[in-house]
Scaffold this motif. Structure first.
Motif, short mmCIF file in Angstrom:
data_model
loop_
_atom_site.label_atom_id
_atom_site.label_comp_id
_atom_site.label_asym_id
_atom_site.label_seq_id
_atom_site.Cartn_x
_atom_site.Cartn_y
_atom_site.Cartn_z
N MET A 234 3.10 34.13 45.34
CA MET A 234 4.38 34.81 45.26
C MET A 234 5.27 34.23 46.36
O MET A 234 4.86 34.13 47.52
CB MET A 234 4.26 36.31 45.46
N LYS A 235 6.47 33.82 45.98
CA LYS A 235 7.41 33.21 46.91
C LYS A 235 8.56 34.20 47.15
O LYS A 235 9.19 34.66 46.22
CB LYS A 235 7.97 31.92 46.33
N THR B 206 17.63 33.98 51.75
CA THR B 206 18.83 33.14 51.82
C THR B 206 19.82 33.67 52.85
O THR B 206 20.49 32.90 53.50
CB THR B 206 19.52 33.05 50.45
N ASN B 207 19.93 34.97 52.97
CA ASN B 207 20.88 35.55 53.91
C ASN B 207 20.28 36.84 54.46
O ASN B 207 20.79 37.92 54.19
CB ASN B 207 22.23 35.80 53.24
N ALA B 208 19.21 36.72 55.19
CA ALA B 208 18.54 37.90 55.75
C ALA B 208 18.86 37.99 57.23
O ALA B 208 19.04 36.97 57.91
CB ALA B 208 17.04 37.80 55.54
N SER B 209 18.92 39.21 57.73
CA SER B 209 19.20 39.38 59.15
C SER B 209 18.55 40.67 59.65
O SER B 209 18.23 41.57 58.88
CB SER B 209 20.71 39.40 59.43
N ALA B 210 18.37 40.71 60.95
CA ALA B 210 17.88 41.90 61.63
C ALA B 210 18.78 42.11 62.85
O ALA B 210 19.12 41.15 63.54
CB ALA B 210 16.43 41.74 62.05
N THR B 211 19.15 43.34 63.08
CA THR B 211 20.01 43.67 64.21
C THR B 211 19.28 44.65 65.11
O THR B 211 18.70 45.61 64.64
CB THR B 211 21.34 44.29 63.73
N MET C 269 17.83 38.08 48.59
CA MET C 269 16.40 37.82 48.70
C MET C 269 15.84 37.64 47.29
O MET C 269 16.19 38.39 46.37
CB MET C 269 15.70 38.99 49.38
N SER C 270 15.01 36.63 47.09
CA SER C 270 14.47 36.39 45.75
C SER C 270 12.95 36.51 45.76
O SER C 270 12.30 36.22 46.75
CB SER C 270 14.88 35.00 45.26
N GLY D 166 14.68 30.83 54.73
CA GLY D 166 13.45 30.12 54.41
C GLY D 166 12.65 30.86 53.37
O GLY D 166 13.15 31.75 52.68
N ASN D 167 11.40 30.47 53.23
CA ASN D 167 10.52 31.05 52.22
C ASN D 167 9.27 31.61 52.86
O ASN D 167 8.75 31.05 53.81
CB ASN D 167 10.10 29.98 51.20
#
Length: 169
Positions: free
Chosen positions: A114-115, A119-124, A91-92, A161-162
């Motif tokens: 602020m952006k 890039t590789n986020a997930s929720a379980t 996350m950036s 996404g952003n």
């Protein structure tokens, strides 16, 4: 490890630390123009939101609560009973100037935002309830909350996404 081994290891580590010394100093504008790099921050975070019955307002335990009060509003937008495991790898966070795009609205906006890049986020096993409330704190008396929708997903959700956060003009 005997005493002699410890002393030897300590001496080796001390010598290695002395050799790793780096000078910190101010750079003038000329030196800065020769430096290249990338600005922003990259984060990796993994956390689990799980209810503990004794620590929540719900009899069987409920998840976290996030209450946001929009500007010039007396009410709150509420994400309530948030549960699940969240992972944000890569996350950036960055500040960007939006002065174009967004179907022409970017040129009208023409300010910084602020952006947050996902890039590789997930929720379980995600669950939350979206609602509106007259106050942000549950513990205060007189809480009135209208739940609009409850979302639950068993399994993994990938997020990319952003997300842009805009300041008040």
């Amino acid at each position: 490890m005997n005493s002699l081994s410890r002393r030897f290891l300590s001496a080796v580590l001390l010598l290695a630390a002395a050799g790793a010394h780096a000078e910190l100093r101010n750079l003038d504008d000329g030196e800065m123009s020769d430096v290249s790099g990338q600005d922003g921050v990259s984060l990796s975070v993994n956390f689990n939101v799980a209810p503990v019955a004794g620590d929540t307002r719900c009899t069987d335990g409920c998840g976290a609560r996030l209450a946001i009060q929009p500007l010039n509003s007396t009410g709150f937008i509420v994400l309530d009973n948030i549960k699940g495991t969240f992972s944000f790898d890569g996350m950036s966070l960055d500040m960007v100037t939006i002065n174009s795009g967004f179907n022409g609205d970017g040129a009208l906006f023409n300010r910084e935002a602020m952006k947050i890049g996902l890039t590789n986020a997930s929720a379980t096993n995600l669950q939350f309830t979206l609602g509106g409330a007259n106050q942000g704190k549950v513990a205060a008396s007189g809480l009135q909350q209208n739940n609009l929708l409850t979302y639950q997903a068993t399994g993994a959700i990938k997020l990319t996404g952003n997300v842009y956060i805009f300041s008040n003009p």
